[in-house]
Design an enzyme around this catalytic site. Structure first.
Site, PDB file in Angstrom:
ATOM      1  N   ARG A 196      35.689   3.498   1.415  1.00 57.30           N
ATOM      2  CA  ARG A 196      36.379   2.446   0.671  1.00 57.30           C
ATOM      3  C   ARG A 196      36.242   1.057   1.309  1.00 57.30           C
ATOM      4  O   ARG A 196      36.997   0.141   1.007  1.00 57.30           O
ATOM      5  CB  ARG A 196      37.870   2.775   0.494  1.00 57.30           C
ATOM      6  CG  ARG A 196      38.131   4.001  -0.374  1.00 57.30           C
ATOM      7  CD  ARG A 196      37.577   3.762  -1.778  1.00 57.30           C
ATOM      8  NE  ARG A 196      37.937   4.820  -2.718  1.00 57.30           N
ATOM      9  CZ  ARG A 196      37.190   5.868  -3.032  1.00 57.30           C
ATOM     10  NH1 ARG A 196      36.002   6.010  -2.444  1.00 57.30           N
ATOM     11  NH2 ARG A 196      37.579   6.750  -3.917  1.00 57.30           N
ATOM     12  N   LEU A 197      35.256   0.897   2.177  1.00 60.47           N
ATOM     13  CA  LEU A 197      34.994  -0.419   2.777  1.00 60.47           C
ATOM     14  C   LEU A 197      33.929  -1.124   1.923  1.00 60.47           C
ATOM     15  O   LEU A 197      32.820  -1.392   2.369  1.00 60.47           O
ATOM     16  CB  LEU A 197      34.538  -0.266   4.229  1.00 60.47           C
ATOM     17  CG  LEU A 197      35.599   0.329   5.161  1.00 60.47           C
ATOM     18  CD1 LEU A 197      35.021   0.536   6.563  1.00 60.47           C
ATOM     19  CD2 LEU A 197      36.824  -0.565   5.224  1.00 60.47           C
TER      20      LEU A 197
END
Length: 217
Positions: A196-197
């Site tokens: 989720r970066l």
């Protein structure tokens, strides 16, 4: 009775199909959008020109629906609809709108904010003339966004319009139907990344100059 469902919270996917850096993006956001749009076409993304149009309704709530991008101009993105529809009424009250493209196969999305205005009548005439006859009849037959009694109302309207225009080679465009142009003031290009970066590159228009920055995911 309780509704049975699978564990929605457990649904997840780790994104790994690409990356996006400031140096990867072009200086002009329209050119960057065209690049990504072409890649979506080449990747056979389902409905690559489908975009979520966000407006504000009369009660002050955000209102969204999917419409189709029909042209990318030097200063904006265009779509067509019934001017008396819910979206048309919203736009008449508030010209600030948003657009969202989601190309899941590429794990990408593009968010756009801008001001919307009418396209010239000749642009609407040209596009309407290019539509299939069934779609032209449909535009005349549907009182879009209005409550109707049943499906038969639409089918009856279609039959009546087919009879009215059966001898016409060129069906005229309804005055209540045509195009809009969204002139962006903000683009955000989002590329899914692992854990989720995600990569987020935002363009903002300030004094007719586009600035570019990275946003935290």
């Amino acid at each position: 009775m309780a509704i049975e469902h699978k564990d929605i919270a457990a649904i997840r996917e780790d994104y790994s199909k690409g990356s996006l850096s400031e140096n990867d993006t072009l200086q002009n956001p329209f050119e960057q959008f065209q690049l990504w749009f072409n890649q979506a076409l080449d990747s056979h993304v389902l409905e690559p020109n489908a975009m979520v149009l966000g407006t504000i309704n009369e009660a002050g709530y955000p209102s969204t629906r999917v419409v189709l991008l029909k042209d990318l101009k030097a200063d904006g993105l265009s779509f067509f609809t019934n001017y008396t529809s819910q979206k048309g009424q919203d736009i008449a009250r508030q010209s600030k709108v948003s657009l969202l493209f989601f190309w899941g196969e590429l794990q990408r999305q593009v968010r756009i904010e801008g001001e919307v205005s009418f396209l010239p009548a000749e642009d609407s005439d040209e596009y309407f003339a290019s539509r299939p006859k069934g779609s032209q009849i449909g535009a005349w037959s549907s009182p879009q966004s209005q409550i109707i009694a049943n499906r038969e109302v639409l089918e009856s309207n279609v039959l009546n319009k087919e009879q009215e225009y059966k001898d016409l080679e060129n069906i005229p465009r309804p005055e209540f139907w045509g195009g809009y142009l969204v002139k962006p003031v903000r683009f955000e290009f989002w590329q899914g990344r692992s854990s989720r970066l995600h990569d987020r590159i935002v363009y903002r228009k300030e004094h007719n100059v586009w600035t570019k920055n990275r946003l935290a995911p």
